[in-house]
Design a protein around this motif. Structure first.
Motif, PDB file in Angstrom:
ATOM      1  N   ASN A  99      27.065-103.389  62.194  1.00 59.10           N
ATOM      2  CA  ASN A  99      25.390-103.424  61.251  1.00 59.10           C
ATOM      3  C   ASN A  99      24.803-102.482  60.632  1.00 59.10           C
ATOM      4  OD1 ASN A  99      25.437-106.994  62.291  1.00 59.10           O
ATOM      5  ND2 ASN A  99      24.503-106.495  64.231  1.00 59.10           N
ATOM      6  N   ALA A 100      24.873-101.367  61.604  1.00 61.96           N
ATOM      7  CA  ALA A 100      24.379-100.301  61.230  1.00 61.96           C
ATOM      8  C   ALA A 100      24.518 -99.958  60.010  1.00 61.96           C
ATOM      9  CB  ALA A 100      24.183 -99.187  62.225  1.00 61.96           C
ATOM     10  N   VAL A 101      25.942 -99.489  59.966  1.00 65.63           N
ATOM     11  CA  VAL A 101      27.023 -98.890  58.590  1.00 65.63           C
ATOM     12  C   VAL A 101      26.512-100.356  57.629  1.00 65.63           C
ATOM     13  CG1 VAL A 101      29.279 -98.675  57.416  1.00 65.63           C
ATOM     14  CG2 VAL A 101      28.513 -98.815  59.728  1.00 65.63           C
ATOM     15  N   MET A 160      36.969 -95.978  57.363  1.00 70.68           N
ATOM     16  CA  MET A 160      37.474 -96.899  56.313  1.00 70.68           C
ATOM     17  C   MET A 160      36.910 -98.151  56.085  1.00 70.68           C
ATOM     18  SD  MET A 160      40.402 -95.798  53.619  1.00 70.68           S
ATOM     19  CE  MET A 160      41.584 -97.481  54.190  1.00 70.68           C
ATOM     20  N   PHE A 161      37.707 -98.858  57.307  1.00 72.05           N
ATOM     21  CA  PHE A 161      37.331-100.721  57.077  1.00 72.05           C
ATOM     22  C   PHE A 161      35.794-100.610  56.809  1.00 72.05           C
ATOM     23  CE2 PHE A 161      37.541-103.962  59.744  1.00 72.05           C
ATOM     24  CZ  PHE A 161      37.828-105.015  59.227  1.00 72.05           C
ATOM     25  N   ASN A 181      31.282-120.893  51.002  1.00 70.59           N
ATOM     26  CA  ASN A 181      29.941-121.783  52.026  1.00 70.59           C
ATOM     27  C   ASN A 181      30.650-121.525  53.741  1.00 70.59           C
ATOM     28  OD1 ASN A 181      28.457-123.711  52.537  1.00 70.59           O
ATOM     29  ND2 ASN A 181      30.428-125.242  53.247  1.00 70.59           N
ATOM     30  N   LEU A 182      30.241-119.753  54.072  1.00 68.58           N
ATOM     31  CA  LEU A 182      30.199-119.294  54.857  1.00 68.58           C
ATOM     32  C   LEU A 182      28.753-118.848  54.945  1.00 68.58           C
ATOM     33  CD1 LEU A 182      33.225-116.552  54.821  1.00 68.58           C
ATOM     34  CD2 LEU A 182      33.189-118.591  55.833  1.00 68.58           C
ATOM     35  N   PRO A 183      28.441-118.025  56.431  1.00 67.51           N
ATOM     36  CA  PRO A 183      26.824-118.366  56.605  1.00 67.51           C
ATOM     37  C   PRO A 183      26.598-117.116  56.783  1.00 67.51           C
ATOM     38  CG  PRO A 183      27.775-118.260  58.645  1.00 67.51           C
ATOM     39  CD  PRO A 183      29.174-118.822  57.920  1.00 67.51           C
ATOM     40  N   ASP A 184      25.444-116.308  56.173  1.00 67.02           N
ATOM     41  CA  ASP A 184      24.725-115.389  56.770  1.00 67.02           C
ATOM     42  C   ASP A 184      26.104-114.144  58.128  1.00 67.02           C
ATOM     43  OD1 ASP A 184      23.156-115.334  54.466  1.00 67.02           O
ATOM     44  OD2 ASP A 184      21.685-115.103  55.016  1.00 67.02           O
ATOM     45  N   GLY A 187      30.707-111.938  57.618  1.00 64.16           N
ATOM     46  CA  GLY A 187      31.265-110.938  57.354  1.00 64.16           C
ATOM     47  C   GLY A 187      31.669-110.062  58.420  1.00 64.16           C
ATOM     48  N   ARG A 188      29.852-109.606  58.497  1.00 66.23           N
ATOM     49  CA  ARG A 188      29.868-108.592  59.653  1.00 66.23           C
ATOM     50  C   ARG A 188      30.590-108.983  61.415  1.00 66.23           C
ATOM     51  NH1 ARG A 188      23.753-105.979  59.417  1.00 66.23           N
ATOM     52  NH2 ARG A 188      24.119-106.341  56.964  1.00 66.23           N
ATOM     53  N   ARG A 189      30.067-110.045  61.783  1.00 69.83           N
ATOM     54  CA  ARG A 189      31.129-110.677  62.313  1.00 69.83           C
ATOM     55  C   ARG A 189      32.508-110.310  62.416  1.00 69.83           C
ATOM     56  NH1 ARG A 189      27.192-114.767  62.226  1.00 69.83           N
ATOM     57  NH2 ARG A 189      28.303-115.626  61.456  1.00 69.83           N
ATOM     58  N   VAL A 190      33.281-110.729  61.129  1.00 70.05           N
ATOM     59  CA  VAL A 190      35.103-110.474  61.167  1.00 70.05           C
ATOM     60  C   VAL A 190      35.514-109.005  61.484  1.00 70.05           C
ATOM     61  CG1 VAL A 190      37.171-110.740  59.553  1.00 70.05           C
ATOM     62  CG2 VAL A 190      34.783-112.206  59.626  1.00 70.05           C
ATOM     63  N   VAL A 191      34.456-108.106  61.049  1.00 75.58           N
ATOM     64  CA  VAL A 191      34.519-106.854  61.015  1.00 75.58           C
ATOM     65  C   VAL A 191      34.098-106.132  62.394  1.00 75.58           C
ATOM     66  CG1 VAL A 191      34.128-104.567  60.452  1.00 75.58           C
ATOM     67  CG2 VAL A 191      34.151-106.091  58.703  1.00 75.58           C
ATOM     68  N   ALA A 192      33.431-106.848  63.178  1.00 74.61           N
ATOM     69  CA  ALA A 192      33.029-106.368  64.714  1.00 74.61           C
ATOM     70  C   ALA A 192      34.327-107.086  65.161  1.00 74.61           C
ATOM     71  CB  ALA A 192      32.117-106.917  64.742  1.00 74.61           C
TER      72      ALA A 192
END
Length: 211
Positions: A99-101, A160-161, A181-184, A187-192
């Motif tokens: 989230n910070a990045v 880098m990822f 059709n994805l929620p806000d 992407g952050r949750r997938v990366v985490a």
């Protein structure tokens, strides 16, 4: 414009104060109007100084851009300090780090500025990022106890990822999420969720050998 506001803008500033105000104005212009809005003339008008005064402080428009990127990177590394410290002990820390990045690239404007500088073809303006990225890798590696080359390479890959994902999210995230059709925050949750795969290979191998 009110008399009070005019008087505020005309006040004498020490050099560091003038630089800080110019960088803050440039960031606001970037976020509200995009890269084309960040000009010496626009910044000078916003903070009530002359074009020549900004040339004195930054040398050129490119100098202002580099200072702006350096400021954004500094803000990013400062925001990451607490998240990095919690990576090993807090289950929610990977998402906090992500989230910070992502915030720095999105609401902080670093994604737009990085795209602007990259498309300009003069990557020398990205040099202020180099030391900050290396420091970030070192800080995470130290917190994770990643001492050998392989472990540190994993930390570098993780940074880098996260950065590439955050960059893409800042530039095209909302319309792409809409297409899928994805929620806000998807992407952050997938990366985490994938981040631990980069950061704990050494710990996993050590545990396996001990068993």
């Amino acid at each position: 414009m009110s008399i009070e506001k005019s008087a505020t803008r005309r006040r004498r500033r020490v050099p560091e104060e003038a630089r800080r105000e110019a960088i803050a104005s440039a960031r606001a212009l970037l976020l509200s109007g995009g890269p084309d809005a960040v000009t010496l003339s626009a910044v000078a008008g916003e903070i009530g100084v002359t074009h020549a005064n900004l040339i004195h402080h930054f040398g050129s428009a490119a100098g202002l851009q580099s200072a702006l990127m350096g400021s954004m990177v500094s803000d990013l590394t400062q925001a990451l300090d607490e998240a990095i410290a919690r990576l090993k002990t807090d289950e929610g820390a990977p998402l906090e780090l992500v989230n910070a990045v992502f915030d720095a690239f999105d609401t902080g404007g670093a994604g737009r500025l990085a795209a602007w500088i990259t498309l300009s073809g003069d990557l020398s303006h990205l040099e202020p990022v180099r030391a900050a990225v290396q420091n970030l890798v070192e800080a995470i590696a130290d917190k994770m106890g990643a001492q050998d080359a392989q472990a540190r390479e994993g930390v570098g890959a993780a940074v880098m990822f996260i950065a590439l994902s955050a960059f893409g999210e800042a530039l095209i995230g909302p319309p792409l999420r809409d297409m899928l059709n994805l929620p806000d925050g998807a992407g952050r949750r997938v990366v985490a969720s994938l981040l631990p795969r980069f950061l704990i290979p050494k710990a996993s191998s050590t545990s396996a050998s001990a068993t």
